[in-house]
Design a protein around this motif. Structure first.
Motif, PDB file in Angstrom:
ATOM      1  N   ARG A 213     -59.243 -10.345 -19.424  1.00  0.00           N
ATOM      2  CA  ARG A 213     -59.416  -9.881 -18.052  1.00  0.00           C
ATOM      3  C   ARG A 213     -58.200 -10.209 -17.186  1.00  0.00           C
ATOM      4  O   ARG A 213     -57.672 -11.309 -17.239  1.00  0.00           O
ATOM      5  N   LEU A 214     -57.826  -9.230 -16.378  1.00  0.00           N
ATOM      6  CA  LEU A 214     -56.747  -9.417 -15.415  1.00  0.00           C
ATOM      7  C   LEU A 214     -57.316  -9.340 -14.009  1.00  0.00           C
ATOM      8  O   LEU A 214     -58.270  -8.597 -13.768  1.00  0.00           O
TER       9      LEU A 214
ATOM     10  N   GLU B 130     -64.559 -16.018 -13.784  1.00  0.00           N
ATOM     11  CA  GLU B 130     -64.342 -14.640 -14.219  1.00  0.00           C
ATOM     12  C   GLU B 130     -63.518 -14.543 -15.504  1.00  0.00           C
ATOM     13  O   GLU B 130     -63.217 -13.450 -15.959  1.00  0.00           O
ATOM     14  N   ARG B 131     -63.173 -15.697 -16.072  1.00  0.00           N
ATOM     15  CA  ARG B 131     -62.403 -15.744 -17.318  1.00  0.00           C
ATOM     16  C   ARG B 131     -61.120 -14.902 -17.227  1.00  0.00           C
ATOM     17  O   ARG B 131     -60.839 -14.066 -18.082  1.00  0.00           O
ATOM     18  N   VAL B 132     -60.359 -15.135 -16.177  1.00  0.00           N
ATOM     19  CA  VAL B 132     -59.118 -14.401 -15.932  1.00  0.00           C
ATOM     20  C   VAL B 132     -58.031 -14.925 -16.861  1.00  0.00           C
ATOM     21  O   VAL B 132     -57.760 -16.120 -16.893  1.00  0.00           O
ATOM     22  N   SER B 133     -57.393 -14.015 -17.602  1.00  0.00           N
ATOM     23  CA  SER B 133     -56.325 -14.426 -18.521  1.00  0.00           C
ATOM     24  C   SER B 133     -54.937 -14.150 -17.959  1.00  0.00           C
ATOM     25  O   SER B 133     -53.945 -14.616 -18.514  1.00  0.00           O
ATOM     26  N   GLY B 134     -54.863 -13.393 -16.861  1.00  0.00           N
ATOM     27  CA  GLY B 134     -53.573 -13.105 -16.247  1.00  0.00           C
ATOM     28  C   GLY B 134     -53.747 -12.535 -14.851  1.00  0.00           C
ATOM     29  O   GLY B 134     -54.785 -11.941 -14.543  1.00  0.00           O
ATOM     30  N   PHE B 135     -52.741 -12.732 -14.020  1.00  0.00           N
ATOM     31  CA  PHE B 135     -52.738 -12.181 -12.658  1.00  0.00           C
ATOM     32  C   PHE B 135     -51.619 -11.147 -12.536  1.00  0.00           C
ATOM     33  O   PHE B 135     -50.538 -11.317 -13.106  1.00  0.00           O
TER      34      PHE B 135
END
Length: 191
Positions: free
Chosen positions: A32-33, A80-85
């Motif tokens: 997720r981004l 939100e399990r964000v892997s990158g911005f």
């Protein structure tokens, strides 16, 4: 530039030159981004699914200062399990950058420093006008449109980033270590 986003930061551009690719330069190919439409008053956020097929506006976060903002983004990453911005980089039509561009670059480096999650800068030209166009036919009141605008601008940014990734078969945008690559804008008074 907002107070605190540049305070206490190390010069990470020098670190990357000495150590090769840093963790900030390694951008994940999946997961997720979260796209960020940075503003000093409001920060629009959009998030995509782990397969990077669908993106949705997430929310408009009222900027509250570096310590509260850091807590917010750390929680966002975890929940939100964000892997990158992907942080929007405002570029003028002539390719030049402005003070706002420099603030976004500083914010992007700060965001990486606070969360440890890789960050890419991506050209956000016309994202606000595209967001306004999307909101124009929605039957929303003027006030409601204003509340949603920054999140929809982040959505436009994220959709553009994802489409560019698919089209080019590579991660688009710029590393947070990259120096300004546009020339001075015609509207900048630095000369």
């Amino acid at each position: 530039m907002r107070e605190g986003y540049d305070g206490g930061m190390t010069d990470i551009s020098d670190q990357s030159a000495n150590t090769g690719e840093s963790s900030a330069d390694h951008f994940p190919q999946s997961g997720r981004l979260a796209a960020v439409d940075y503003g000093t008053v409001r920060i629009g956020i959009a998030i995509c699914d782990p397969d990077r097929i669908l993106a949705s506006p997430y929310e408009v976060y009222p900027a509250s200062g570096p310590s509260k903002d850091a807590a917010y983004f750390k929680t966002l990453v975890k929940e939100e399990r964000v892997s990158g911005f992907v942080v929007g980089l405002p570029i003028h039509c002539d390719g030049g950058e402005s003070q706002k561009s420099r603030e976004c670059r500083t914010f992007a480096r700060w965001l990486f420093e606070q969360t440890g999650v890789p960050v890419r800068l991506f050209d956000e030209r016309f994202s606000t006008s595209a967001a306004k166009q999307r909101l124009s036919g929605g039957g929303l009141t003027r006030g409601r449109k204003k509340q949603r605008l920054d999140a929809v601008a982040a959505l436009v940014l994220l959709e553009s980033f994802l489409e560019s990734s698919r089209y080019h078969g590579a991660i688009p945008g710029q590393s947070i270590h990259d120096q300004t690559d546009g020339g001075d804008s015609l509207s900048d008074d630095d000369n």
